[in-house]
Scaffold this active site. Sequence first.
Site, short mmCIF file in Angstrom:
data_model
loop_
_atom_site.label_atom_id
_atom_site.label_comp_id
_atom_site.label_asym_id
_atom_site.label_seq_id
_atom_site.Cartn_x
_atom_site.Cartn_y
_atom_site.Cartn_z
N GLN A 47 2.59 1.45 -6.60
CA GLN A 47 3.04 0.33 -5.77
C GLN A 47 3.61 -0.74 -6.70
O GLN A 47 2.90 -1.34 -7.50
CB GLN A 47 1.91 -0.27 -4.93
CG GLN A 47 2.50 -1.28 -3.93
CD GLN A 47 1.49 -2.16 -3.25
OE1 GLN A 47 0.63 -2.73 -3.91
NE2 GLN A 47 1.59 -2.31 -1.94
N TYR A 75 3.75 -11.84 -1.04
CA TYR A 75 4.15 -11.77 -2.46
C TYR A 75 5.68 -11.86 -2.57
O TYR A 75 6.35 -12.12 -1.58
CB TYR A 75 3.56 -10.50 -3.11
CG TYR A 75 2.05 -10.58 -3.13
CD1 TYR A 75 1.40 -11.53 -3.93
CD2 TYR A 75 1.27 -9.76 -2.32
CE1 TYR A 75 0.01 -11.64 -3.92
CE2 TYR A 75 -0.11 -9.87 -2.30
CZ TYR A 75 -0.74 -10.82 -3.11
OH TYR A 75 -2.10 -10.95 -3.10
N ARG A 109 6.28 -1.49 1.72
CA ARG A 109 5.17 -2.01 2.53
C ARG A 109 5.57 -3.36 3.09
O ARG A 109 6.02 -4.24 2.35
CB ARG A 109 3.92 -2.15 1.66
CG ARG A 109 2.68 -2.32 2.50
CD ARG A 109 1.41 -2.24 1.69
NE ARG A 109 0.39 -1.55 2.46
CZ ARG A 109 -0.91 -1.82 2.41
NH1 ARG A 109 -1.37 -2.75 1.60
NH2 ARG A 109 -1.77 -1.16 3.15
N GLY A 160 -8.24 2.23 3.04
CA GLY A 160 -8.49 1.37 1.89
C GLY A 160 -9.96 1.37 1.50
O GLY A 160 -10.43 2.26 0.78
N ARG A 161 -10.68 0.40 2.03
CA ARG A 161 -12.06 0.20 1.58
C ARG A 161 -12.95 1.43 1.77
O ARG A 161 -13.81 1.70 0.94
CB ARG A 161 -12.65 -1.02 2.29
CG ARG A 161 -12.05 -2.33 1.78
CD ARG A 161 -12.29 -3.45 2.73
NE ARG A 161 -11.57 -3.23 3.96
CZ ARG A 161 -11.77 -3.89 5.09
NH1 ARG A 161 -12.71 -4.80 5.15
NH2 ARG A 161 -11.04 -3.64 6.16
C1 LIG Z 1 -9.99 -4.64 -3.23
C2 LIG Z 1 -8.69 -4.60 -2.47
C3 LIG Z 1 -7.50 -4.72 -3.17
C4 LIG Z 1 -6.27 -4.68 -2.50
N1 LIG Z 1 -5.10 -4.71 -3.21
C5 LIG Z 1 -3.93 -4.48 -2.60
C6 LIG Z 1 -2.72 -4.30 -3.35
O1 LIG Z 1 -2.70 -4.30 -4.60
N2 LIG Z 1 -1.58 -4.09 -2.66
C7 LIG Z 1 -1.54 -4.06 -1.30
O2 LIG Z 1 -0.47 -3.89 -0.71
N3 LIG Z 1 -2.66 -4.20 -0.57
C8 LIG Z 1 -3.85 -4.38 -1.18
N4 LIG Z 1 -5.01 -4.42 -0.45
C9 LIG Z 1 -4.96 -4.20 1.01
C10 LIG Z 1 -5.21 -2.70 1.31
O3 LIG Z 1 -4.15 -1.89 0.86
C11 LIG Z 1 -5.38 -2.46 2.80
O4 LIG Z 1 -4.19 -2.76 3.47
C12 LIG Z 1 -6.53 -3.27 3.39
O5 LIG Z 1 -7.69 -3.14 2.61
C13 LIG Z 1 -6.84 -2.81 4.82
O6 LIG Z 1 -7.22 -1.45 4.80
P1 LIG Z 1 -8.77 -1.06 4.96
O7 LIG Z 1 -9.24 -1.78 6.18
O8 LIG Z 1 -8.75 0.45 5.14
O9 LIG Z 1 -9.50 -1.49 3.75
C14 LIG Z 1 -6.25 -4.51 -1.10
C15 LIG Z 1 -7.45 -4.40 -0.40
C16 LIG Z 1 -8.66 -4.42 -1.07
C17 LIG Z 1 -9.93 -4.23 -0.30
#
Ligand SMILES: Cc1cc2nc3c(=O)[nH]c(=O)nc-3n(C[C@H](O)[C@H](O)[C@H](O)COP(=O)(O)O)c2cc1C
Length: 382
Positions: free
Chosen positions: A118, A190, A238, A349-350
Amino acid sequence: MTEHKQTANTQTANTQTNVQALFSPFKIGHLELPNRIVMAPMTRSFSPNGVPGENVAAYYRRRAENGVGLIITEGTLIKHPAASGDPNIPNFHGEEALQGWAEVVKQVHAAGGHIFPQIWHVGMTRQIGDLPNPEALPIGPSGLDLMGNKVTEPMTKEEISQVVAEYGNAAAAAKKLGFDGIELHGAHGYLIDQFLWERTNQRTDEYGGDLLKRAKFAVEVIEACRLAVGPDYPIIIRLSQWKSSDYKAKLANTPEELGQLLALLVEAGVDGFHCSTRRFWEPEFEGSELNFAGWVKKLSGKPVITVGSVGLDTDFMSLFMEGKGAATSNIDGLIDRLEQGEFDLVAVGRALLADPAWAEKVRTGRLDELQPFSPEALRTLS
Ligand SMILES: Cc1cc2nc3c(=O)[nH]c(=O)nc-3n(C[C@H](O)[C@H](O)[C@H](O)COP(=O)(O)O)c2cc1C
């Protein structure tokens, strides 16, 4: 037994019959993915001096070994002194960092996985004085932070051209290293999104104006990347309506506006969209149940990834505040939507951060074995 546990068990029985939709193959351009599960990009800050090490390669490999169809790496930085404010975020330039990424690709491919970096610049979310280059000032379309406060001077056209060129260089590096495609981080407030968003882009030249004019920077970035990688290499972007400072923000207020923006980005050369929402089940516009990804697919005709609280029972921020989350609670609703073709791929994600074997456990119906996410999981790269 708690109420949560009962809910999870009931849904285990339901999902055992229908998770197949998540495990059917899908193609983005010429890239064949074995299933619909995507690891969402997650910044982990485990790359000292911007160099991803063997622990980072092993972290991604574990997800590939356990059946994730496509890994999107944490945001990784184009070459620019103010690209981030954290020296532990990986760079996507320089020999050492690129060697680290080469090992990541090698490990993921050896485990049968696919991986996109990314590509990221944080723009005006960087604070003055942040490491790794405290002297570097944050850059953005109008020098405004996400609240609309003036912090620095607007980017000059020369700076814009240099930054656009660095996105292209990053795309070229990704292809050379053997990545399967790239994702441009155009979401969450961003740099690319700062150009798209009215609050942060108040320019009066050709990079500012209505949404379509504000898309010029994104278009140039996509064009530079497309030029760097040729016609057959997957490029996705994205996008999000929401910003980290404002969950109610909208880039596009109507489907028509959204459709016009997407058409420009497709024309510039993207193959698909990663549609970031905090909860995948929320409708995007009134009068339809379609979520953001659903609308983007309908309007652009391109492959889309949905995301947001898959495998969790609380949303992104309240989870951090409350520190809890059931592992399985909404998977049935997700599969119904996938089967109906609302979206093509599902980013996790999480849930996947907490449990590297999430995809394999879901495939084999072992939902009761899923490790629920807790903020503790952020402390290690397991
Ligand atoms: C620890 C953490 C770091 C993240 N870093 C990024 C990132 O670098 N780039 C991005 O587009 N989204 C980032 N996100 C957002 C995730 O890609 C994702 O969209 C968000 O966690 C929702 O998905 P989830 O509910 O399955 O966790 C981050 C989320 C978490 C929890």
